[in-house]
Write a protein that holds these residues in place. Structure first.
Motif, mmCIF file in Angstrom:
data_model
loop_
_atom_site.group_PDB
_atom_site.id
_atom_site.type_symbol
_atom_site.label_atom_id
_atom_site.label_comp_id
_atom_site.label_asym_id
_atom_site.label_seq_id
_atom_site.Cartn_x
_atom_site.Cartn_y
_atom_site.Cartn_z
ATOM 1 N N PHE A 1 0.805 -1.234 0.000
ATOM 2 C CA PHE A 1 0.000 0.000 0.000
ATOM 3 C C PHE A 1 0.835 1.280 0.000
ATOM 4 O O PHE A 1 0.607 2.177 -0.825
ATOM 5 C CB PHE A 1 -0.972 -0.005 1.193
ATOM 6 N N ASP A 2 1.802 1.371 0.910
ATOM 7 C CA ASP A 2 2.592 2.605 1.006
ATOM 8 C C ASP A 2 3.368 2.875 -0.286
ATOM 9 O O ASP A 2 3.418 4.007 -0.763
ATOM 10 C CB ASP A 2 3.560 2.549 2.198
ATOM 11 N N GLY A 3 3.934 1.828 -0.848
ATOM 12 C CA GLY A 3 4.674 1.971 -2.103
ATOM 13 C C GLY A 3 3.758 2.386 -3.249
ATOM 14 O O GLY A 3 4.144 3.187 -4.112
ATOM 15 N N LEU A 4 2.543 1.854 -3.229
ATOM 16 C CA LEU A 4 1.563 2.173 -4.270
ATOM 17 C C LEU A 4 1.182 3.653 -4.202
ATOM 18 O O LEU A 4 1.133 4.338 -5.232
ATOM 19 C CB LEU A 4 0.330 1.276 -4.066
ATOM 20 N N VAL A 5 0.945 4.146 -2.994
ATOM 21 C CA VAL A 5 0.586 5.560 -2.812
ATOM 22 C C VAL A 5 1.768 6.451 -3.217
ATOM 23 O O VAL A 5 1.592 7.462 -3.904
ATOM 24 C CB VAL A 5 0.135 5.821 -1.353
ATOM 25 N N LYS A 6 2.972 6.036 -2.825
ATOM 26 C CA LYS A 6 4.168 6.807 -3.177
ATOM 27 C C LYS A 6 4.329 6.870 -4.700
ATOM 28 O O LYS A 6 4.631 7.917 -5.270
ATOM 29 C CB LYS A 6 5.395 6.142 -2.521
ATOM 30 N N PHE A 7 4.099 5.746 -5.340
ATOM 31 C CA PHE A 7 4.230 5.677 -6.806
ATOM 32 C C PHE A 7 3.191 6.546 -7.503
ATOM 33 O O PHE A 7 3.516 7.340 -8.393
ATOM 34 C CB PHE A 7 4.124 4.211 -7.247
ATOM 35 N N ILE A 8 1.944 6.439 -7.095
ATOM 36 C CA ILE A 8 0.865 7.130 -7.817
ATOM 37 C C ILE A 8 0.928 8.652 -7.603
ATOM 38 O O ILE A 8 0.395 9.416 -8.405
ATOM 39 C CB ILE A 8 -0.525 6.523 -7.445
ATOM 40 N N THR A 9 1.612 9.065 -6.517
ATOM 41 C CA THR A 9 1.772 10.504 -6.254
ATOM 42 C C THR A 9 3.126 11.025 -6.760
ATOM 43 O O THR A 9 3.474 12.180 -6.518
ATOM 44 C CB THR A 9 1.652 10.802 -4.744
ATOM 45 N N SER A 10 3.901 10.171 -7.452
ATOM 46 C CA SER A 10 5.281 10.529 -7.789
ATOM 47 C C SER A 10 5.423 11.380 -9.044
ATOM 48 O O SER A 10 6.505 11.876 -9.343
ATOM 49 C CB SER A 10 6.120 9.253 -7.953
ATOM 50 N N GLY A 11 4.347 11.538 -9.799
ATOM 51 C CA GLY A 11 4.403 12.313 -11.036
ATOM 52 C C GLY A 11 3.008 12.450 -11.582
ATOM 53 O O GLY A 11 2.075 11.881 -11.030
ATOM 54 N N PRO A 12 2.851 13.201 -12.667
ATOM 55 C CA PRO A 12 1.502 13.414 -13.172
ATOM 56 C C PRO A 12 0.821 12.132 -13.657
ATOM 57 O O PRO A 12 1.478 11.197 -14.132
ATOM 58 C CB PRO A 12 1.702 14.400 -14.328
ATOM 59 N N VAL A 13 -0.491 12.142 -13.506
ATOM 60 C CA VAL A 13 -1.365 11.043 -13.932
ATOM 61 C C VAL A 13 -2.361 11.634 -14.928
ATOM 62 O O VAL A 13 -2.774 12.781 -14.773
ATOM 63 C CB VAL A 13 -2.108 10.483 -12.682
ATOM 64 N N VAL A 14 -2.697 10.869 -15.949
ATOM 65 C CA VAL A 14 -3.763 11.304 -16.865
ATOM 66 C C VAL A 14 -5.009 10.486 -16.567
ATOM 67 O O VAL A 14 -5.011 9.262 -16.712
ATOM 68 C CB VAL A 14 -3.334 11.173 -18.346
ATOM 69 N N ALA A 15 -6.031 11.188 -16.088
ATOM 70 C CA ALA A 15 -7.281 10.546 -15.676
ATOM 71 C C ALA A 15 -8.332 10.792 -16.747
ATOM 72 O O ALA A 15 -8.441 11.903 -17.266
ATOM 73 C CB ALA A 15 -7.739 11.139 -14.345
ATOM 74 N N PHE A 16 -9.086 9.756 -17.071
ATOM 75 C CA PHE A 16 -10.179 9.973 -18.026
ATOM 76 C C PHE A 16 -11.350 9.038 -17.776
ATOM 77 O O PHE A 16 -11.251 8.045 -17.046
ATOM 78 C CB PHE A 16 -9.712 9.932 -19.489
ATOM 79 N N VAL A 17 -12.478 9.447 -18.345
ATOM 80 C CA VAL A 17 -13.724 8.684 -18.221
ATOM 81 C C VAL A 17 -14.191 8.354 -19.633
ATOM 82 O O VAL A 17 -14.236 9.236 -20.494
ATOM 83 C CB VAL A 17 -14.801 9.506 -17.475
ATOM 84 N N VAL A 18 -14.488 7.093 -19.866
ATOM 85 C CA VAL A 18 -15.035 6.689 -21.165
ATOM 86 C C VAL A 18 -16.400 6.042 -20.967
ATOM 87 O O VAL A 18 -16.681 5.453 -19.916
ATOM 88 C CB VAL A 18 -14.106 5.722 -21.947
ATOM 89 N N GLU A 19 -17.213 6.178 -21.998
ATOM 90 C CA GLU A 19 -18.599 5.706 -21.940
ATOM 91 C C GLU A 19 -18.874 4.761 -23.100
ATOM 92 O O GLU A 19 -18.398 4.995 -24.216
ATOM 93 C CB GLU A 19 -19.513 6.936 -22.034
ATOM 94 N N GLY A 20 -19.659 3.725 -22.830
ATOM 95 C CA GLY A 20 -20.066 2.803 -23.896
ATOM 96 C C GLY A 20 -20.711 1.562 -23.309
ATOM 97 O O GLY A 20 -20.666 1.342 -22.091
ATOM 98 N N ASN A 21 -21.265 0.732 -24.156
ATOM 99 C CA ASN A 21 -21.884 -0.509 -23.687
ATOM 100 C C ASN A 21 -20.833 -1.413 -23.043
ATOM 101 O O ASN A 21 -19.789 -1.679 -23.656
ATOM 102 C CB ASN A 21 -22.504 -1.276 -24.864
ATOM 103 N N ASP A 22 -21.118 -1.876 -21.831
ATOM 104 C CA ASP A 22 -20.234 -2.816 -21.121
ATOM 105 C C ASP A 22 -18.785 -2.342 -21.040
ATOM 106 O O ASP A 22 -17.846 -3.138 -21.069
ATOM 107 C CB ASP A 22 -20.277 -4.206 -21.798
ATOM 108 N N VAL A 23 -18.607 -1.041 -20.912
ATOM 109 C CA VAL A 23 -17.245 -0.478 -20.956
ATOM 110 C C VAL A 23 -16.401 -0.899 -19.746
ATOM 111 O O VAL A 23 -15.184 -1.026 -19.867
ATOM 112 C CB VAL A 23 -17.283 1.061 -21.124
#
Ligand code: DAT
Ligand code: MG
Length: 149
Positions: A58-80
């Motif tokens: 967990f701690d390593g995961l949080v450190k990694f995900i906060t270590s640089g920019p992330v591109v977040a997006f939402v996609v829509e579609g059937n059974d996406v």
């Protein structure tokens, strides 16, 4: 129509895979309804990965995900939700089929490029955690009738 939450993790951004990944979802036929690049806060990271709190990684995961920019997006579609998970591949890149995003670009479980919601319930929770309602856009792609019967 269903929506899911996807994030290109810091390793994917650093490796220049944002365009490649977005292209896969666009080419599949899913509609992009939200998109942003952000530096993830400790609080967002811990809430997003709340189900893993207490696990050894967990701690390593949080450190990694906060270590640089992330591109977040939402996609829509059937059974996406379920289909995006198939496109992403298994959590461990060595278990991911070639042709999936993790199978093609990942080597290490701790650098597996991309996140995707694991259920419609997770998708709802994660979309509202990462996006304000006004950051999501309703629109009708002109090609819709060539994607859906
Ligand atoms: P997924 O991202 O496929 O939904 P998950 O929710 O089980 O997988 O875990 C979230 C992330 O945590 C995963 O993408 C990579 C990291 N992770 C999971 N299990 C791990 C482990 N055993 N060692 C290191 N990192 C791990
Ligand atoms: Mg998960």
């Amino acid at each position: 129509m269903e929506r899911t939450f996807i994030a290109v993790k810091p390793d994917g951004v650093q490796r220049g895979l944002v365009g490649t990944i977005l292209k896969k979802f666009e080419e599949k036929g899913y509609k992009l309804v939200g998109l942003k690049l952000l530096q993830v806060s400790q609080e967002l990271a811990q809430t997003h990965y709340g189900e893993h709190k207490g696990k050894p990684f967990f701690d390593g995961l949080v450190k990694f995900i906060t270590s640089g920019p992330v591109v977040a997006f939402v996609v829509e579609g059937n059974d996406v939700v379920v289909t995006a998970r198939k496109m992403i591949g298994a959590t461990k890149p060595s278990d991911s089929a070639i042709g999936t995003i993790r199978g093609d670009y990942g080597v290490d479980i701790g650098r597996n490029i991309i996140h995707g919601s694991d259920s419609p319930e997770s998708a709802e929770r994660e979309i509202s955690l990462w996006f304000k309602p006004e950051e999501l856009t309703e629109w009708t792609p002109t090609i819709s009738t060539w994607i859906y019967e």
